[in-house]
Design an enzyme around this catalytic site. Structure first.
Site, PDB file in Angstrom:
ATOM      1  N   THR B  50     -38.511  41.997  20.546  1.00  0.00           N
ATOM      2  CA  THR B  50     -37.735  42.727  21.563  1.00  0.00           C
ATOM      3  C   THR B  50     -38.480  42.786  22.887  1.00  0.00           C
ATOM      4  O   THR B  50     -37.917  42.605  23.965  1.00  0.00           O
ATOM      5  CB  THR B  50     -37.424  44.172  21.100  1.00  0.00           C
ATOM      6  OG1 THR B  50     -36.804  44.122  19.833  1.00  0.00           O
ATOM      7  CG2 THR B  50     -36.522  44.894  22.083  1.00  0.00           C
ATOM      8  N   CYS B  51     -39.789  43.029  22.797  1.00  0.00           N
ATOM      9  CA  CYS B  51     -40.605  43.126  24.006  1.00  0.00           C
ATOM     10  C   CYS B  51     -40.560  41.817  24.785  1.00  0.00           C
ATOM     11  O   CYS B  51     -40.375  41.809  26.010  1.00  0.00           O
ATOM     12  CB  CYS B  51     -42.049  43.447  23.634  1.00  0.00           C
ATOM     13  SG  CYS B  51     -42.218  44.875  22.533  1.00  0.00           S
ATOM     14  N   SER B  52     -40.695  40.689  24.070  1.00  0.00           N
ATOM     15  CA  SER B  52     -40.770  39.383  24.728  1.00  0.00           C
ATOM     16  C   SER B  52     -39.426  38.853  25.178  1.00  0.00           C
ATOM     17  O   SER B  52     -39.336  38.153  26.176  1.00  0.00           O
ATOM     18  CB  SER B  52     -41.355  38.336  23.770  1.00  0.00           C
ATOM     19  OG  SER B  52     -42.664  38.663  23.422  1.00  0.00           O
TER      20      SER B  52
END
Lengths: 162, 164
Positions: B50-52
């Site tokens: 999700t972060c990337s």
């Protein structure tokens, strides 16, 4: 824990990695290494200079030669999470044999007695640089560096020992 | 809520053309916020899905728009070391739209009280930061969107744009 030494049986513990199908696996070190000749080499940190530009490439280049001398597995180990180890492994597209595994919590490093306190550099507690040769779980070579050096734990040092 | 009362050193690796450069810089949070409009957002982990794929790219693509609305600094912080944050920055193709900062020992995260304990997961992520997005004006928090667990519902660039 006292640092791992020649003659010891490598401690049992869990490490994690993403497999060829991109699935996250947790594996026991004993299961990975039982009955095999395994090189387990440790680095203080993924993406850090010496680790990335010298230590790992050395093992990638010498992998075929090491395998021709009976080594079954070459495992690169660091106190980083498996997402970071996977991303780091991808920066070596030429790599065919070195497996990148994660000791995300640093627990296995403690079992090996090879902690390296790098908190003042914002890295937390990591692993010392080392290279172990395991023969059916028994440590036959234990080359552990002090501090940040890179003098005894390279692929060439292990080749000489085989 | 004034959160930046104590200077804390966040590290980032100064990118350079020399890949052997060991240039880790230290920056105080107050230098990023004093007299400025600052967006500080946090992710549980560099290189995680999700972060990337969503959180960081969202801020990169909205950076120009956020700046046109007066934002001076857009910074992302994670409990990862500076080498990993720099590798992640390069992997995501980010230039200077968003600063990627390392809270390597988790001290800043602890000071904010936004730790996310992921130690029980077999993955070995340790104690990380909860996902959040903060809008600070001259060091005072005006907007604090803090997520629960792995959610991604109110801490995106769009949510920050709406708040401006």
């Amino acid at each position: 824990m006292a640092p791992i030494a020649v003659g010891d049986v490598v401690p049992e513990g869990t490490i994690s990695f993403f497999d060829e199908n991109d699935q996250l696996q947790s594996a026991s070190v004993h299961t990975l290494a039982a009955g095999k000749k395994v090189i387990l080499f440790g680095v203080p940190g993924a993406f850090t200079p010496t680790c990335s530009m010298q230590h790992v490439p050395g093992f990638i280049e010498k992998a075929e030669e090491l395998k021709s001398k009976g080594v079954d597995e070459i495992i690169c180990f660091s106190v980083n999470d498996p997402f970071v180890m996977k991303a780091w492994g991808k920066t070596y597209p030429e790599n065919k044999h070195v497996k990148f595994v994660a000791d995300g919590s640093g627990e296995y490093t403690q079992l090996l007695g090879l902690e390296l306190d790098l908190k003042d550099k914002g890295l937390g507690v990591r692993s010392r640089r080392f290279a172990l040769l395991l023969d059916n779980l028994k440590v036959t070579v234990a080359n552990v560096e002090s501090g940040g050096e890179f003098t005894v734990s390279s692929a060439d040092d292990i080749l000489k020992a085989l | 809520m004034e959160i930046f009362m104590v200077d804390f050193l966040a590290k980032y690796k100064k990118s350079s053309l020399d890949p052997t450069s060991n240039d880790v810089k230290t920056v105080t949070v107050s230098s990023l916020t004093a007299g400025k409009k600052t967006i500080l957002f946090a992710v549980p982990g560099a290189f995680t899905p999700t972060c990337s794929q969503k959180h960081v790219p969202g801020f990169v693509s909205k950076a120009a728009e956020l700046r046109s609305k007066g934002v001076d600094v857009i910074a992302c912080v994670s409990v990862n070391d500076a080498f990993v944050m720099e590798a992640w920055r390069k992997d995501l193709g980010i230039n200077d739209e968003v600063m990627l900062l390392s809270d390597g020992n988790g001290e800043f995260t602890g000071k904010l009280g936004v730790e996310l304990d992921l130690r029980d997961k077999p993955v070995g992520l340790g104690v990380r930061s909860r996902r959040y997005a903060i809008l600070a004006e001259d060091g005072v928090v005006k907007v604090l969107n803090l997520e629960e667990g792995g959610a991604f519902t109110n801490s995106s660039a769009e949510d920050m744009l709406k708040a401006l």
